[in-house]
Design a protein around this motif. Sequence first.
Motif, PDB file in Angstrom:
ATOM      1  N   ALA A 233       0.837  -1.197   0.000  1.00  0.00           N
ATOM      2  CA  ALA A 233       0.000   0.000   0.000  1.00  0.00           C
ATOM      3  C   ALA A 233       0.869   1.244   0.000  1.00  0.00           C
ATOM      4  O   ALA A 233       1.876   1.309   0.685  1.00  0.00           O
ATOM      5  CB  ALA A 233      -0.907   0.000   1.224  1.00  0.00           C
ATOM      6  N   ALA A 234       0.454   2.236  -0.773  1.00  0.00           N
ATOM      7  CA  ALA A 234       1.178   3.505  -0.809  1.00  0.00           C
ATOM      8  C   ALA A 234       0.763   4.333   0.393  1.00  0.00           C
ATOM      9  O   ALA A 234      -0.382   4.269   0.828  1.00  0.00           O
ATOM     10  CB  ALA A 234       0.848   4.250  -2.096  1.00  0.00           C
ATOM     11  N   PRO A 235       1.677   5.129   0.941  1.00  0.00           N
ATOM     12  CA  PRO A 235       1.298   5.969   2.080  1.00  0.00           C
ATOM     13  C   PRO A 235       0.202   6.942   1.690  1.00  0.00           C
ATOM     14  O   PRO A 235       0.232   7.519   0.616  1.00  0.00           O
ATOM     15  CB  PRO A 235       2.583   6.718   2.422  1.00  0.00           C
ATOM     16  CG  PRO A 235       3.675   6.028   1.684  1.00  0.00           C
ATOM     17  CD  PRO A 235       3.051   5.283   0.550  1.00  0.00           C
ATOM     18  N   ALA A 236      -0.761   7.119   2.584  1.00  0.00           N
ATOM     19  CA  ALA A 236      -1.873   8.013   2.311  1.00  0.00           C
ATOM     20  C   ALA A 236      -1.499   9.452   2.592  1.00  0.00           C
ATOM     21  O   ALA A 236      -2.037  10.361   1.998  1.00  0.00           O
ATOM     22  CB  ALA A 236      -3.071   7.625   3.170  1.00  0.00           C
ATOM     23  N   ALA A 237      -0.592   9.653   3.512  1.00  0.00           N
ATOM     24  CA  ALA A 237      -0.201  10.990   3.927  1.00  0.00           C
ATOM     25  C   ALA A 237       1.225  10.927   4.451  1.00  0.00           C
ATOM     26  O   ALA A 237       1.743   9.852   4.703  1.00  0.00           O
ATOM     27  CB  ALA A 237      -1.143  11.478   5.018  1.00  0.00           C
ATOM     28  N   PRO A 238       1.867  12.067   4.637  1.00  0.00           N
ATOM     29  CA  PRO A 238       3.202  12.040   5.215  1.00  0.00           C
ATOM     30  C   PRO A 238       3.184  11.314   6.554  1.00  0.00           C
ATOM     31  O   PRO A 238       2.187  11.322   7.264  1.00  0.00           O
ATOM     32  CB  PRO A 238       3.542  13.525   5.406  1.00  0.00           C
ATOM     33  CG  PRO A 238       2.636  14.247   4.474  1.00  0.00           C
ATOM     34  CD  PRO A 238       1.411  13.405   4.313  1.00  0.00           C
TER      35      PRO A 238
ATOM     36  N   GLU B  88      -3.881  -4.288   5.977  1.00  0.00           N
ATOM     37  CA  GLU B  88      -3.542  -3.909   4.607  1.00  0.00           C
ATOM     38  C   GLU B  88      -2.856  -2.557   4.522  1.00  0.00           C
ATOM     39  O   GLU B  88      -2.454  -2.138   3.452  1.00  0.00           O
ATOM     40  CB  GLU B  88      -4.804  -3.887   3.738  1.00  0.00           C
ATOM     41  CG  GLU B  88      -5.465  -5.230   3.583  1.00  0.00           C
ATOM     42  CD  GLU B  88      -4.731  -6.129   2.611  1.00  0.00           C
ATOM     43  OE1 GLU B  88      -4.077  -5.615   1.707  1.00  0.00           O
ATOM     44  OE2 GLU B  88      -4.836  -7.346   2.770  1.00  0.00           O
ATOM     45  N   GLY B  89      -2.771  -1.822   5.634  1.00  0.00           N
ATOM     46  CA  GLY B  89      -2.081  -0.549   5.530  1.00  0.00           C
ATOM     47  C   GLY B  89      -2.407   0.491   6.565  1.00  0.00           C
ATOM     48  O   GLY B  89      -2.000   1.625   6.443  1.00  0.00           O
ATOM     49  N   GLY B  90      -3.118   0.152   7.589  1.00  0.00           N
ATOM     50  CA  GLY B  90      -3.422   1.120   8.623  1.00  0.00           C
ATOM     51  C   GLY B  90      -3.564   0.439   9.960  1.00  0.00           C
ATOM     52  O   GLY B  90      -3.555  -0.770  10.053  1.00  0.00           O
ATOM     53  N   ALA B  91      -3.671   1.202  11.003  1.00  0.00           N
ATOM     54  CA  ALA B  91      -3.859   0.661  12.345  1.00  0.00           C
ATOM     55  C   ALA B  91      -5.221   1.086  12.852  1.00  0.00           C
ATOM     56  O   ALA B  91      -5.582   2.244  12.749  1.00  0.00           O
ATOM     57  CB  ALA B  91      -2.772   1.177  13.281  1.00  0.00           C
TER      58      ALA B  91
ATOM     59  N   ALA C 225       3.319  -6.315   9.547  1.00  0.00           N
ATOM     60  CA  ALA C 225       2.860  -4.944   9.304  1.00  0.00           C
ATOM     61  C   ALA C 225       3.741  -4.266   8.278  1.00  0.00           C
ATOM     62  O   ALA C 225       4.949  -4.428   8.267  1.00  0.00           O
ATOM     63  CB  ALA C 225       2.861  -4.149  10.606  1.00  0.00           C
ATOM     64  N   MET C 226       3.108  -3.502   7.420  1.00  0.00           N
ATOM     65  CA  MET C 226       3.850  -2.787   6.392  1.00  0.00           C
ATOM     66  C   MET C 226       4.513  -1.564   6.983  1.00  0.00           C
ATOM     67  O   MET C 226       4.001  -0.962   7.907  1.00  0.00           O
ATOM     68  CB  MET C 226       2.899  -2.374   5.274  1.00  0.00           C
ATOM     69  CG  MET C 226       2.396  -3.542   4.483  1.00  0.00           C
ATOM     70  SD  MET C 226       1.405  -2.957   3.133  1.00  0.00           S
ATOM     71  CE  MET C 226      -0.164  -3.600   3.613  1.00  0.00           C
ATOM     72  N   SER C 227       5.647  -1.188   6.405  1.00  0.00           N
ATOM     73  CA  SER C 227       6.378  -0.037   6.919  1.00  0.00           C
ATOM     74  C   SER C 227       5.622   1.261   6.683  1.00  0.00           C
ATOM     75  O   SER C 227       5.927   2.266   7.306  1.00  0.00           O
ATOM     76  CB  SER C 227       7.754   0.030   6.273  1.00  0.00           C
ATOM     77  OG  SER C 227       7.619   0.198   4.876  1.00  0.00           O
ATOM     78  N   ASP C 228       4.656   1.268   5.802  1.00  0.00           N
ATOM     79  CA  ASP C 228       3.905   2.489   5.528  1.00  0.00           C
ATOM     80  C   ASP C 228       2.519   2.486   6.170  1.00  0.00           C
ATOM     81  O   ASP C 228       1.625   3.189   5.727  1.00  0.00           O
ATOM     82  CB  ASP C 228       3.804   2.733   4.029  1.00  0.00           C
ATOM     83  CG  ASP C 228       3.110   1.610   3.275  1.00  0.00           C
ATOM     84  OD1 ASP C 228       2.800   0.578   3.897  1.00  0.00           O
ATOM     85  OD2 ASP C 228       2.892   1.765   2.074  1.00  0.00           O
TER      86      ASP C 228
ATOM     87  N   VAL D 265     -13.561  -6.957   8.773  1.00  0.00           N
ATOM     88  CA  VAL D 265     -13.266  -6.032   7.670  1.00  0.00           C
ATOM     89  C   VAL D 265     -12.306  -4.945   8.140  1.00  0.00           C
ATOM     90  O   VAL D 265     -11.281  -4.679   7.497  1.00  0.00           O
ATOM     91  CB  VAL D 265     -14.565  -5.412   7.098  1.00  0.00           C
ATOM     92  CG1 VAL D 265     -14.257  -4.225   6.194  1.00  0.00           C
ATOM     93  CG2 VAL D 265     -15.355  -6.461   6.340  1.00  0.00           C
ATOM     94  N   LEU D 266     -12.614  -4.309   9.266  1.00  0.00           N
ATOM     95  CA  LEU D 266     -11.756  -3.226   9.750  1.00  0.00           C
ATOM     96  C   LEU D 266     -10.374  -3.732  10.145  1.00  0.00           C
ATOM     97  O   LEU D 266      -9.366  -3.075   9.859  1.00  0.00           O
ATOM     98  CB  LEU D 266     -12.423  -2.487  10.900  1.00  0.00           C
ATOM     99  CG  LEU D 266     -13.672  -1.699  10.496  1.00  0.00           C
ATOM    100  CD1 LEU D 266     -14.338  -1.089  11.708  1.00  0.00           C
ATOM    101  CD2 LEU D 266     -13.358  -0.638   9.461  1.00  0.00           C
ATOM    102  N   ASN D 267     -10.303  -4.906  10.759  1.00  0.00           N
ATOM    103  CA  ASN D 267      -9.006  -5.453  11.133  1.00  0.00           C
ATOM    104  C   ASN D 267      -8.188  -5.829   9.905  1.00  0.00           C
ATOM    105  O   ASN D 267      -6.970  -5.642   9.879  1.00  0.00           O
ATOM    106  CB  ASN D 267      -9.168  -6.647  12.066  1.00  0.00           C
ATOM    107  CG  ASN D 267      -9.637  -6.232  13.441  1.00  0.00           C
ATOM    108  OD1 ASN D 267      -9.395  -5.122  13.892  1.00  0.00           O
ATOM    109  ND2 ASN D 267     -10.326  -7.135  14.121  1.00  0.00           N
ATOM    110  N   THR D 268      -8.843  -6.340   8.879  1.00  0.00           N
ATOM    111  CA  THR D 268      -8.127  -6.684   7.649  1.00  0.00           C
ATOM    112  C   THR D 268      -7.692  -5.418   6.927  1.00  0.00           C
ATOM    113  O   THR D 268      -6.589  -5.368   6.372  1.00  0.00           O
ATOM    114  CB  THR D 268      -8.990  -7.589   6.752  1.00  0.00           C
ATOM    115  OG1 THR D 268      -9.395  -8.732   7.516  1.00  0.00           O
ATOM    116  CG2 THR D 268      -8.213  -8.062   5.533  1.00  0.00           C
TER     117      THR D 268
END
Length: 129
Positions: free
Chosen positions: A23-28, A119-122, A41-44, A112-115
């Motif tokens: 996943a691409a970062p959504a914000a800085p 996929e790219g957020g906490a 966990a992804m680094s972004d 859904v929210l946990n997945t």
Amino acid sequence: MMGIFSSIKNAVWGSDKDENAPAAPAAPAAPAAPAAPSPSAMSDAISQEEMEARIAAMPDSDKFNWRTSIVDLMKMVGLDPSFANRKELAEELGMTDYEGTAEQNINLHHAVLNTLAAEGGAVGGILKY
């Protein structure tokens, strides 16, 4: 993962990326580190606040109870929340014997929210199952 979950994920994260790409970062990057990242966990990954803000910023999010309702979350992202679609979504996420009970809908919403978080957020607080 293709299907209904992908449609939800694409509505939240955007559909301009390859399903197999990170996943691409959504914000800085936020100054605070994500809470308790898993080994996969992804680094972004983004923070809980960014995740909630992203969903809350979606069109008409204030008209839906997306924080607790799988039906409202699906409606908000333009998906038919019919039993058949919720059953398919449950199967995509590894839930068996889905019959559409209130408890199963709550569990599906959490899944859904946990997945999405994986996929790219906490996601935390009331959103974490």
